[in-house]
Design an enzyme around this catalytic site. Structure first.
Site, PDB file in Angstrom:
ATOM      1  N   ALA A 182       3.719   0.618   9.855  1.00 50.58           N
ATOM      2  CA  ALA A 182       4.402  -0.113  10.027  1.00 50.58           C
ATOM      3  C   ALA A 182       5.737   0.449   7.981  1.00 50.58           C
ATOM      4  CB  ALA A 182       3.629  -1.452  10.005  1.00 50.58           C
ATOM      5  N   LYS A 239      -2.038  -0.173   2.151  1.00 47.60           N
ATOM      6  CA  LYS A 239      -0.496  -0.594   2.359  1.00 47.60           C
ATOM      7  C   LYS A 239      -0.189  -0.124   0.836  1.00 47.60           C
ATOM      8  CE  LYS A 239       1.833  -4.754   2.507  1.00 47.60           C
ATOM      9  NZ  LYS A 239       2.148  -6.956   2.543  1.00 47.60           N
ATOM     10  N   ALA A 247       6.661  -2.911   1.316  1.00 49.40           N
ATOM     11  CA  ALA A 247       5.952  -1.824   1.514  1.00 49.40           C
ATOM     12  C   ALA A 247       6.024  -1.328   2.824  1.00 49.40           C
ATOM     13  CB  ALA A 247       3.607  -2.468   0.978  1.00 49.40           C
ATOM     14  N   GLN A 248       4.958  -0.402   2.727  1.00 48.87           N
ATOM     15  CA  GLN A 248       4.863   0.263   4.502  1.00 48.87           C
ATOM     16  C   GLN A 248       3.198   0.446   4.431  1.00 48.87           C
ATOM     17  OE1 GLN A 248       7.391   3.675   4.899  1.00 48.87           O
ATOM     18  NE2 GLN A 248       5.654   4.693   3.513  1.00 48.87           N
ATOM     19  N   VAL A 249       2.897   0.866   5.714  1.00 52.92           N
ATOM     20  CA  VAL A 249       1.173   0.884   5.666  1.00 52.92           C
ATOM     21  C   VAL A 249       0.988   2.436   6.531  1.00 52.92           C
ATOM     22  CG1 VAL A 249      -0.517  -0.531   7.306  1.00 52.92           C
ATOM     23  CG2 VAL A 249       0.719  -1.776   6.151  1.00 52.92           C
ATOM     24  N   ASP A 281       3.992 -16.473   5.606  1.00 60.00           N
ATOM     25  CA  ASP A 281       5.068 -15.716   6.060  1.00 60.00           C
ATOM     26  C   ASP A 281       4.688 -15.124   7.566  1.00 60.00           C
ATOM     27  OD1 ASP A 281       7.326 -13.969   6.104  1.00 60.00           O
ATOM     28  OD2 ASP A 281       5.660 -12.237   4.620  1.00 60.00           O
TER      29      ASP A 281
END
Length: 521
Positions: free
Chosen positions: A126, A151, A131-133, A286
């Site tokens: 994702a 993350k 950020a990205q995971v 969120d």
């Protein structure tokens, strides 16, 4: 100069992707259509409008991406093709190079990647604005392997966010000085609130602590799963947590085929939100579909799975009580109480007539009771509420900005899951129960228990302190000693009165609790 260049960049992106054409085409005036045709001469705008809007927001950076994420949950406000395209901003923002992620991890851990993880998937699962995971496998101190999600913060985010926020601060100053509504809307305080939580989101250690707090708060509720945080692997730019298995909540057909009760899921979402807000005063802020999954595991079937805890909201006891009273009065259609609460809290001028404000609130809200979400025009409600707020000089509450944003997410999510959901009947029982706990003897007992350690330390010391004071005063002035004794007698009588009054208060609260429950049930 940096703000000027950033402003020029925004204008260039707007023109490049034809966002001006999207705005002008939404109006029906013939001269605006002619202006649109003139402005689009020489520009190639063949891509679908939703794609152009999404790519423009991605180009502009994280603040604009977050705005698109909020819009993506509101299919009632956006055309379906645009909402569907903006949904890609929830977890499918173009990823950055995986080697950069590896370098960031190794720099923070000061070790090679192979010494940190048993296995690491370089392709991100994702990617979002901040950020990205990546999925990985780690081994704990007992030699047990655990599946984890890693993350990693996007590089250069702070610089981009600071430029956008500087521009927003400048524009907020202009609005406050030049607009007649500037003082009421409090744009500088709103931007400052936005500034705080965006910078908090850039610190993944803070996000890890948010996740740990929410996990503790939600224990025993059996509605939501929060991933465990592995503190030995958390740094400012890297966060490692338990890998969660579930189905994205946006895939409603897949959930329905698996046997998940979708209407119950929608009701559980409302209960979960109100529990976090009013019971804990600490809520996930969120909650767009990209951050929510549903568990299909037999032991936790049908429970929510919350992800991404970079943005959380908090409320003071004062805000919680006033909001709860407003909600409850609203659900009971007691508009006079709603108006009185707004005046008491200072949200509207003290000179406002309660009857006038009551009539205005009734005119806005009454047409929408007993209707499912599918029959409510949120756009019309918002427009009429805005007109009412201007008329009565209702002040914006910056500390509630996150709550208002989350309410938009929750309502949009509920609309996607179950358009027939009745928000009012779902939330009313929860708030009534919460108010009983807040006003009844349970709260009095909790506060008494909280203060007990202080009293336990103070009471045994009282005789010694009084004896020492008497000795000092006797050596100094006998007349003062007599005055002190008279004062002590008056204090004793006062304490006796307080004890009797306290007993009467407790008995009265018990009687009120019984009468209230009889009235409710």
């Amino acid at each position: 100069m940096s703000r000027f260049f950033r402003g020029c960049t925004i204008v260039w992106v707007v023109l490049r992707y034809g966002l001006d054409e999207l705005v002008l085409s939404s109006f029906q005036h013939p001269w605006l259509h002619r202006l649109r045709r003139v402005l689009t001469i020489g520009r190639k705008l063949d891509a679908p409008r939703g794609q152009r809007l999404r790519e423009a927001l991605e180009q502009l950076g994280p603040i604009f991406v977050k705005f698109g994420q909020v819009l993506s949950t509101r299919s009632d406000l956006m055309p379906p093709d645009v909402a569907e395209e903006l949904a890609k901003l929830q977890d499918r923002v173009p990823p950055f190079d995986s080697q950069i992620a590896v370098d960031t991890i190794e720099r923070n851990f000061r070790k090679p990647l192979d010494e940190i993880f048993v296995q690491f998937e370089r392709t991100p699962v994702a990617s979002a604005s901040i950020a990205q995971v990546h999925f990985a496998v780690t081994r704990d101190k007992h030699g047990v392997e655990r599946e984890v999600a890693v993350k990693v913060l996007r590089p250069g985010m702070k610089t981009v966010i600071d430029k956008d926020l500087a521009l927003m601060h400048m524009m907020a100053g202009w609005v406050e000085k030049l607009s007649a509504d500037g003082k009421r809307l409090k744009p500088r305080q709103v931007v400052a609130e936005f500034d705080n939580y965006l910078h908090d989101e850039l610190d993944l250690v803070r996000e890890a602590s948010n996740a740990a707090q929410l996990r503790r708060n939600m224990e025993g509720l059996d509605l939501v799963l929060i991933p465990e945080v592995f503190w030995d692997y958390c740094h400012a730019e890297v966060m490692v947590m338990e890998r969660m298995h579930g189905v994205p909540i946006s895939q409603t057909e897949r959930l329905r085929e698996a046997g998940v009760d979708i209407p119950q899921l929608a009701r559980d979402g409302v209960t979960l939100f109100f529990t976090q807000v009013f019971r804990d005063g600490f809520f996930h802020a969120d909650m767009h579909p990209g951050n929510i999954m549903v568990s299909l595991a037999p032991a936790t079937f049908g429970r929510y799975i919350s992800l991404d805890f970079g943005i959380v909201g908090t409320l003071t006891e004062f805000d919680k009580e006033y909001l709860a009273q407003n909600f409850l009065a609203f659900f009971r259609r007691d508009y006079k109480r709603v108006a009185a609460l707004h005046i008491e809290s200072g949200w509207v001028p003290a000179s406002t007539r309660v009857e006038e404000l009551e009539a205005a609130i009734r005119a806005v809200c009454e047409p929408y009771f007993d209707r499912p979400l599918a029959e409510i025009s949120l756009g019309m409600v918002l427009m009429r509420l805005f007109q009412t707020s201007r008329r009565f000089q209702v002040e914006i509450q910056p500390q509630l900005v996150l709550l208002q944003k989350t309410l938009l997410n929750i309502e949009g999510l509920g609309r996607q899951l179950d358009p027939n959901l009745d928000l009012w009947s779902t939330a009313k029982p929860f708030l009534e129960k919460w108010m009983l706990e807040q006003m009844g003897p349970q709260r009095f007992w909790r506060e008494l228990q909280a203060e007990a350690p202080r009293y336990a330390k103070l009471i045994p010391e009282l005789p010694r302190l009084v004896h020492a004071a008497l000795q000092r005063q006797q050596a100094a002035d006998p007349e003062l000693v007599q005055e002190l004794l008279r004062e002590q007698r008056r204090t004793n009588r006062l304490l006796q009165g307080l004890v009797y009054g306290g007993l009467g208060f407790v008995l009265g609260m018990l009687a009120m609790q019984v009468l209230t429950r009889i009235r409710l049930f």
